[in-house]
Design an enzyme around this catalytic site. Sequence first.
Site, PDB file in Angstrom:
ATOM      1  N   GLU A  84      22.511  33.817  25.241  1.00 54.51           N
ATOM      2  CA  GLU A  84      23.620  33.407  24.397  1.00 54.51           C
ATOM      3  C   GLU A  84      23.457  32.020  23.799  1.00 54.51           C
ATOM      4  OE1 GLU A  84      27.518  33.286  26.255  1.00 54.51           O
ATOM      5  OE2 GLU A  84      26.680  32.627  28.148  1.00 54.51           O
TER       6      GLU A  84
ATOM      7  N   ASN B 119      45.678  35.158  14.564  1.00 57.68           N
ATOM      8  CA  ASN B 119      44.629  35.433  15.540  1.00 57.68           C
ATOM      9  C   ASN B 119      44.879  36.841  16.071  1.00 57.68           C
ATOM     10  OD1 ASN B 119      44.356  34.446  19.021  1.00 57.68           O
ATOM     11  ND2 ASN B 119      42.881  35.516  17.790  1.00 57.68           N
ATOM     12  N   GLY B 120      43.897  37.728  15.870  1.00 58.48           N
ATOM     13  CA  GLY B 120      44.066  39.105  16.342  1.00 58.48           C
ATOM     14  C   GLY B 120      43.557  40.084  15.298  1.00 58.48           C
TER      15      GLY B 120
ATOM     16  N   LYS C  49      22.850  33.791  30.151  1.00 56.25           N
ATOM     17  CA  LYS C  49      22.940  32.371  29.765  1.00 56.25           C
ATOM     18  C   LYS C  49      21.857  32.032  28.758  1.00 56.25           C
ATOM     19  CE  LYS C  49      26.023  31.438  30.614  1.00 56.25           C
ATOM     20  NZ  LYS C  49      27.048  32.138  31.372  1.00 56.25           N
TER      21      LYS C  49
ATOM     22  N   HIS D 265       9.843  50.640  37.505  1.00 56.63           N
ATOM     23  CA  HIS D 265      10.186  51.904  36.853  1.00 56.63           C
ATOM     24  C   HIS D 265      10.244  51.750  35.328  1.00 56.63           C
ATOM     25  CE1 HIS D 265      10.899  53.732  40.729  1.00 56.63           C
ATOM     26  NE2 HIS D 265      11.578  52.648  41.067  1.00 56.63           N
TER      27      HIS D 265
ATOM     28  N   TRP E 150      37.079  33.283  13.908  1.00 55.17           N
ATOM     29  CA  TRP E 150      35.961  34.111  14.382  1.00 55.17           C
ATOM     30  C   TRP E 150      36.112  35.419  13.620  1.00 55.17           C
ATOM     31  CZ3 TRP E 150      35.029  38.800  16.855  1.00 55.17           C
ATOM     32  CH2 TRP E 150      33.748  38.960  17.404  1.00 55.17           C
TER      33      TRP E 150
ATOM     34  N   CYS F 102      39.503  33.171  17.168  1.00 56.63           N
ATOM     35  CA  CYS F 102      40.359  32.418  16.249  1.00 56.63           C
ATOM     36  C   CYS F 102      41.338  31.535  17.035  1.00 56.63           C
ATOM     37  CB  CYS F 102      41.183  33.289  15.310  1.00 56.63           C
ATOM     38  SG  CYS F 102      40.214  34.419  14.319  1.00 56.63           S
TER      39      CYS F 102
ATOM     40  N   GLU G 264      23.146  37.164  35.231  1.00 56.06           N
ATOM     41  CA  GLU G 264      23.844  36.001  34.676  1.00 56.06           C
ATOM     42  C   GLU G 264      22.849  34.997  34.077  1.00 56.06           C
ATOM     43  OE1 GLU G 264      26.619  35.261  33.707  1.00 56.06           O
ATOM     44  OE2 GLU G 264      26.778  33.094  33.744  1.00 56.06           O
TER      45      GLU G 264
ATOM     46  N   ARG H 174      37.120  28.807  20.185  1.00 49.66           N
ATOM     47  CA  ARG H 174      37.628  30.170  19.959  1.00 49.66           C
ATOM     48  C   ARG H 174      37.015  30.830  18.724  1.00 49.66           C
ATOM     49  NH1 ARG H 174      42.289  31.059  22.861  1.00 49.66           N
ATOM     50  NH2 ARG H 174      42.821  32.772  21.487  1.00 49.66           N
TER      51      ARG H 174
ATOM     52  N   LYS I  26      34.687  31.695  22.678  1.00 48.74           N
ATOM     53  CA  LYS I  26      34.969  31.570  24.107  1.00 48.74           C
ATOM     54  C   LYS I  26      35.961  32.630  24.589  1.00 48.74           C
ATOM     55  CE  LYS I  26      34.778  29.165  27.941  1.00 48.74           C
ATOM     56  NZ  LYS I  26      33.533  29.378  28.694  1.00 48.74           N
TER      57      LYS I  26
HETATM   58  C1  AGP Z   1      29.959  33.747  29.155  1.00 46.46           C
HETATM   59  O1  AGP Z   1      28.950  32.805  29.071  1.00 46.46           O
HETATM   60  C2  AGP Z   1      30.258  34.426  27.941  1.00 46.46           C
HETATM   61  N1  AGP Z   1      30.509  33.516  26.897  1.00 46.46           N
HETATM   62  C3  AGP Z   1      31.136  35.653  27.980  1.00 46.46           C
HETATM   63  O2  AGP Z   1      30.313  36.670  28.457  1.00 46.46           O
HETATM   64  C4  AGP Z   1      32.452  35.641  28.808  1.00 46.46           C
HETATM   65  O3  AGP Z   1      32.185  35.551  30.154  1.00 46.46           O
HETATM   66  C5  AGP Z   1      33.247  36.916  28.477  1.00 46.46           C
HETATM   67  O4  AGP Z   1      33.605  36.914  27.125  1.00 46.46           O
HETATM   68  C6  AGP Z   1      34.468  37.090  29.336  1.00 46.46           C
HETATM   69  O5  AGP Z   1      35.379  36.061  29.145  1.00 46.46           O
HETATM   70  P1  AGP Z   1      36.583  35.833  30.135  1.00 46.46           P
HETATM   71  O6  AGP Z   1      36.028  35.470  31.452  1.00 46.46           O
HETATM   72  O7  AGP Z   1      37.384  34.731  29.521  1.00 46.46           O
HETATM   73  O8  AGP Z   1      37.354  37.118  30.199  1.00 46.46           O
END
Ligand code: AGP
Length: 614
Positions: A494, A101-102, A491, A510, A75, A2, A487, A27, A609
């Site tokens: 997501e 927000n929260g 990517k 395994h 969000w 949010c 990673e 956000r 984000k």
């Molecule tokens: C990354 O592509 C993601 N969107 C997500 O995993 C992100 O890295 C995670 O939410 C942590 O965020 P931060 O680095 O702002 O703490």
Amino acid sequence: MCGIVGYIGNGNVYDILIKGLHRLEYRGYDSAGLALEGEDGKLKVYKSKGKVSNLEEYCKDKSLDAKVGIAHTRWATHGEPSDCNAHPHYSEDGKLALVHNGTIENYKVLKDALMQHGCTFHSETDTEVLVQLIEYIKVKNNCSLVDAVREALNQVVGAYAIAVIEKEHPDTIVAARQSSPLVIGIGEDETFLASDATPFVEYTKEAVYLNDGEIAVIKQGEPLKILKLDNSESKIDVKTLELSISQLEKGGFPHFMLKEIFEQPSTLKTCIRGRVVDDGRRIHINGINDHKDTFLNAKRIVIVACGTSWHAALLGKYLIQDMCKIPVEVEYASEFRYSNPVLDNRDVVIAISQSGETADTLAAAKIARKMGAFVYGISNSVGSSIPRETDSGTYLHVGPEIGVASTKAFTGQVMVLTLLALGVAQLRGTMESDQIAEIGKEILRIPDYVEKVLKLNEKIERLSLIYTYARNFLYLGRGYSYPVALEGALKLKEISYIHAEGYPAAEMKHGPIALIDAEMPSVIIAPNDHLYEKIVSNVQQVKARGGNIIAIVTEGDTVIRNIADHVLEVPPMPECLTPIITSIPLQLLSYYIAINKGKDVDMPRNLAKSVTVE
Ligand code: AGP
């Protein structure tokens, strides 16, 4: 999670709020809404499910005249994304509007109590409880809005950044923060507030970051006042923003993600600047130099993070153990905080977070500090909560990252961890000075290597067409390439919504090897490092089972070239630096697959984000 914006002044309130919401859309984008108050004495609340552009469409024929306004992009936590659950929420009598927000953890208890007093609720959100509670207290005590907000917040358990406006006093915004970010922009005869400074950077560079437990009273024509929950006054600490407007625009790229991928030569240059000195012979990190004894005496390092930052943390473990010979543990912040961690004052805890606001990482840092550990923050966002809650730290300096999928922040985090490991090794004498110099020299060349790897762009775009409709992917790597595999898989998941698993290449046999067939491509990260011979065997094992292979290899590789279906070559370099380079083709591959599938790469579904809820 949010985003909130507020404005009071003589500018075009609606335009400022909408532009601000667009900047904060990273956000959350489940719904958006705003509340405006103008000279006509009406409190106008407009909301719409979906992105901010839907709200703009909805507002086209509405009255938008205003002197003050608050706005929100959501969000969803409590209650599905809908017009009704969108913010702002207003009180029973329609006199107050609030954005939040929260999460209010005790909202159920408060809601039941308010219902017993005759309040009716129209949404499923925890936020509506807060605005009803404020109104209830205001009427019961016949007090001012700020007094009612303070009393309500003293009853609330949870995280919040809020902004409230009142129909009867359209010259005031009351805002408050606890564990969710809020920053106030001080302009000439106008004041802004927002979840971060991006909504007002073109209007003012003067900002005041609210601290936990503070309430701001923003009144037109009067200086800003900040109170604590016990009603004492706080000192106002005005900071100068270093943000520029061009950093918030796409600069000719179709998406922020692509722009941020292509920015990496320059973001890495900025990240390195001043930290690798004497032509690479010496590493200079203020956060370490100011606390030499702590790093000299550290018996263990624990790294906490979430998501992509956790993958960087895992690389941090490999780097620090290799270079500094200090044992390192890597924990998901969300698990660490509830795992009864055992820490003392010889432990160093590193909290990594691009946003500096991730709720779990912030909580983990606070717990570690309370237990006596020395807490070191690695963040990208200047002035955010994590750098303010830690004993020392390093900023990435890679500029604002707006695409939800982290790219340039990941390579920045890995670079900072590499520098940190080298810096601590230099301090503790665990590496020879010529070993440090050899790596230091190569670090200075990293921006050029990245530039070279980005030339693979068109090849990767063509390659992506072959695999766009694969339903599963396996990403494999060993040693430094294992976190890169994790990673790469994240990517792809997501932004393209394709299932992908990252695995240590040797673990594949395994279990996951059972999945391999012609339908499931494997992306294998296999630079020429000390595990090269080992991974060649893993590549053969995949091929022997009919799997298709995309391999990331070092220039001049002939062995894997003859086995894999496709190879992407990266320049040779010291093993510890390969993750920064090998992760880049994976970012591009995910980007193009998602684009081929018509996905919104900058705002993937269900994500945000900055994850400021548990
Ligand atoms: C990354 O592509 C993601 N969107 C997500 O995993 C992100 O890295 C995670 O939410 C942590 O965020 P931060 O680095 O702002 O703490």
